[in-house]
Design a protein around this motif. Structure first.
Motif, short mmCIF file in Angstrom:
data_model
loop_
_atom_site.label_atom_id
_atom_site.label_comp_id
_atom_site.label_asym_id
_atom_site.label_seq_id
_atom_site.Cartn_x
_atom_site.Cartn_y
_atom_site.Cartn_z
N ALA A 1 0.84 -1.21 0.00
CA ALA A 1 0.00 0.00 0.00
C ALA A 1 0.88 1.26 0.00
O ALA A 1 0.59 2.24 -0.69
CB ALA A 1 -0.93 -0.01 1.21
N LEU A 2 1.98 1.20 0.74
CA LEU A 2 2.90 2.33 0.84
C LEU A 2 3.58 2.59 -0.50
O LEU A 2 3.68 3.72 -0.96
CB LEU A 2 3.96 2.00 1.91
N GLU A 3 4.04 1.51 -1.13
CA GLU A 3 4.76 1.64 -2.40
C GLU A 3 3.87 2.16 -3.53
O GLU A 3 4.33 2.87 -4.41
CB GLU A 3 5.38 0.30 -2.81
N THR A 4 2.57 1.78 -3.48
CA THR A 4 1.67 2.19 -4.56
C THR A 4 0.90 3.46 -4.20
O THR A 4 0.11 3.96 -5.01
CB THR A 4 0.67 1.06 -4.88
N GLY A 5 1.11 3.95 -2.97
CA GLY A 5 0.40 5.16 -2.54
C GLY A 5 -1.09 4.91 -2.35
O GLY A 5 -1.92 5.81 -2.46
N ASP A 6 -1.45 3.64 -2.04
CA ASP A 6 -2.86 3.25 -1.86
C ASP A 6 -3.30 3.56 -0.43
O ASP A 6 -3.13 2.74 0.47
CB ASP A 6 -2.98 1.75 -2.20
N LEU A 7 -3.86 4.76 -0.23
CA LEU A 7 -4.21 5.19 1.12
C LEU A 7 -5.31 4.31 1.74
O LEU A 7 -5.28 4.02 2.93
CB LEU A 7 -4.64 6.66 1.12
N GLN A 8 -6.26 3.87 0.91
CA GLN A 8 -7.32 2.99 1.44
C GLN A 8 -6.72 1.66 1.91
O GLN A 8 -7.09 1.12 2.94
CB GLN A 8 -8.41 2.76 0.37
N GLY A 9 -5.75 1.18 1.11
CA GLY A 9 -5.07 -0.07 1.49
C GLY A 9 -4.35 0.09 2.82
O GLY A 9 -4.34 -0.83 3.65
N LEU A 10 -3.74 1.26 3.04
CA LEU A 10 -3.07 1.54 4.32
C LEU A 10 -4.08 1.55 5.46
O LEU A 10 -3.86 0.97 6.51
CB LEU A 10 -2.35 2.89 4.26
N LEU A 11 -5.19 2.23 5.21
CA LEU A 11 -6.22 2.35 6.24
C LEU A 11 -6.76 0.97 6.62
O LEU A 11 -7.01 0.69 7.80
CB LEU A 11 -7.35 3.25 5.72
N ASP A 12 -6.89 0.10 5.63
CA ASP A 12 -7.44 -1.24 5.87
C ASP A 12 -6.56 -2.07 6.80
O ASP A 12 -7.04 -2.95 7.50
CB ASP A 12 -7.62 -2.01 4.54
N VAL A 13 -5.25 -1.81 6.77
CA VAL A 13 -4.34 -2.63 7.57
C VAL A 13 -4.13 -2.05 8.98
O VAL A 13 -3.63 -2.71 9.88
CB VAL A 13 -3.01 -2.85 6.81
N LEU A 14 -4.54 -0.80 9.19
CA LEU A 14 -4.36 -0.16 10.50
C LEU A 14 -5.57 -0.42 11.40
O LEU A 14 -6.71 -0.28 10.98
CB LEU A 14 -4.17 1.36 10.33
N ALA A 15 -5.30 -0.74 12.66
CA ALA A 15 -6.39 -0.86 13.63
C ALA A 15 -6.90 0.56 13.93
O ALA A 15 -6.12 1.52 13.86
CB ALA A 15 -5.88 -1.52 14.91
N PRO A 16 -8.18 0.71 14.28
CA PRO A 16 -8.72 2.05 14.53
C PRO A 16 -7.93 2.83 15.59
O PRO A 16 -7.75 4.04 15.49
CB PRO A 16 -10.16 1.77 15.02
N ASP A 17 -7.41 2.10 16.60
CA ASP A 17 -6.69 2.79 17.69
C ASP A 17 -5.17 2.68 17.56
O ASP A 17 -4.44 2.74 18.55
CB ASP A 17 -7.14 2.24 19.05
N VAL A 18 -4.71 2.53 16.31
CA VAL A 18 -3.26 2.39 16.08
C VAL A 18 -2.49 3.59 16.64
O VAL A 18 -3.00 4.72 16.66
CB VAL A 18 -2.98 2.23 14.56
N VAL A 19 -1.27 3.33 17.13
CA VAL A 19 -0.39 4.40 17.60
C VAL A 19 0.91 4.32 16.79
O VAL A 19 1.48 3.24 16.64
CB VAL A 19 -0.08 4.27 19.11
N PHE A 20 1.33 5.47 16.27
CA PHE A 20 2.55 5.54 15.45
C PHE A 20 3.61 6.33 16.22
O PHE A 20 3.38 7.47 16.62
CB PHE A 20 2.20 6.24 14.13
N VAL A 21 4.75 5.68 16.47
CA VAL A 21 5.85 6.34 17.19
C VAL A 21 7.03 6.45 16.24
O VAL A 21 7.47 5.44 15.68
CB VAL A 21 6.27 5.51 18.43
N SER A 22 7.53 7.67 16.04
CA SER A 22 8.68 7.81 15.13
C SER A 22 9.83 8.53 15.83
O SER A 22 9.61 9.40 16.67
CB SER A 22 8.28 8.53 13.85
N ASP A 23 11.04 8.13 15.48
CA ASP A 23 12.24 8.65 16.14
C ASP A 23 13.18 9.21 15.07
O ASP A 23 13.77 8.47 14.29
CB ASP A 23 12.90 7.48 16.90
#
Length: 298
Positions: free
Chosen positions: A185-207
């Motif tokens: 999904a990331l490589e093709t820029g498929d935002l819906q595909g990204l959304l489908d794989v994320l849980a509603p309460d996902v947390v993203f931590v970046s360093d």
């Protein structure tokens, strides 16, 4: 004629080196600091009278733990001045680490991130008892505590960790499958595909450590995470590709922008969807993803 057999001290140190590195890394979350601790351990070990040592492995782990504790206290100050969330340094690991399910779980970026919330002593006790199976007497001797105090500290540490980690262990296969969907999904820029794989309460931590662009605090919720990632991708320009790797004994992705390493992504997956994403972009923490680091649980 030269005799090339190493002396007993060198031999003992070398035969346990991967274990000692793993203990130090589990306590510090930093390979560079773990290497420094090993250096200090070696210097102290060469002064030890081996005739007085009953169990060389336990003795070496004891020296390593004490050195790592000293280092952990200095690191704590360094982390207080750190820009944004502090994530452990990801390591490219050999397949055999992934085969040891308990070791792989203890090395995951998800668990190491949780261990950051413990005090240095709690972390040492948790690592020695839960990960390396040391009994309370050995831990007490290492830390200069009573066995009862060591047991009490272990109980406190385990309770703190259990409150923050997922109830059910996830198979590597499930994590790999979710990351694979995420990657395509990331490589093709498929935002819906990204959304489908994320849980509603996902947390993203970046360093990014102040050296690379990263969110200064964790981003929570699928929509916000998606919005943040879409914005970052838009700013980055260029071609983003992902390569499936084993990071800290668990499935992960090395993301490349126009061929150069942009960062390392690890995930926690529950019920087939990503609940936590850990993205290390700080270039100073990406030196261990080109070649394997050898770790050992015993």
């Amino acid at each position: 004629m030269h005799d090339h057999t190493p002396d007993p001290a060198t031999e003992a140190f070398l035969s346990h080196r991967n274990l000692l590195f793993t203990v130090a890394y589990e306590m510090l979350g930093s390979a560079a600091d773990a290497e420094d601790v090993l250096q200090e351990t070696w210097l102290r070990w060469t002064d030890v009278d081996l005739a007085q040592v009953r169990d060389r492995r336990a003795y070496l782990v004891r020296i390593t733990t004490r050195q790592a504790l000293n280092r952990l206290r200095t690191l704590k100050r360094r982390k207080e001045d750190y820009i944004g969330p502090w994530l452990p340094e990801p390591l490219l690991t050999a397949p055999d680490v992934a085969e040891d399910a308990e070791l792989a779980e203890s090395l995951s970026l998800a668990l190491l991130y949780v261990l950051e919330t413990l005090s240095p002593t709690e972390r040492a006790v948790f690592v020695l008892h839960e990960v390396f199976d040391f009994d309370y007497d050995a831990i007490a001797a290492t830390l200069g505590k009573t066995p009862a105090a060591a047991r009490q500290t272990a109980y406190r540490a385990r309770r703190a960790v259990d409150a923050r980690r997922p109830r059910t262990p996830v198979s590597a296969r499930e994590t790999r499958a979710a990351l694979e969907s995420f990657r395509s999904a990331l490589e093709t820029g498929d935002l819906q595909g990204l959304l489908d794989v994320l849980a509603p309460d996902v947390v993203f931590v970046s360093d990014g450590g102040g050296l690379k662009l990263a969110a200064l605090r964790p981003v929570a919720g699928a929509d916000k995470v998606l919005h943040y990632m879409a914005g970052s991708l838009g700013k980055a320009g260029g071609t983003l590709t992902g390569e499936a790797v084993t990071v800290n004994g668990n499935p992960g992705l090395v993301l490349r922008l126009d061929g150069g390493i942009d960062g390392v992504l690890a995930a926690r997956v529950e019920d087939g969807r990503v609940t936590r994403l850990y993205y290390v972009r700080n270039p100073e923490k990406l030196t261990r993803v080109e070649s394997e680091t050898f770790l050992a649980g015993r």
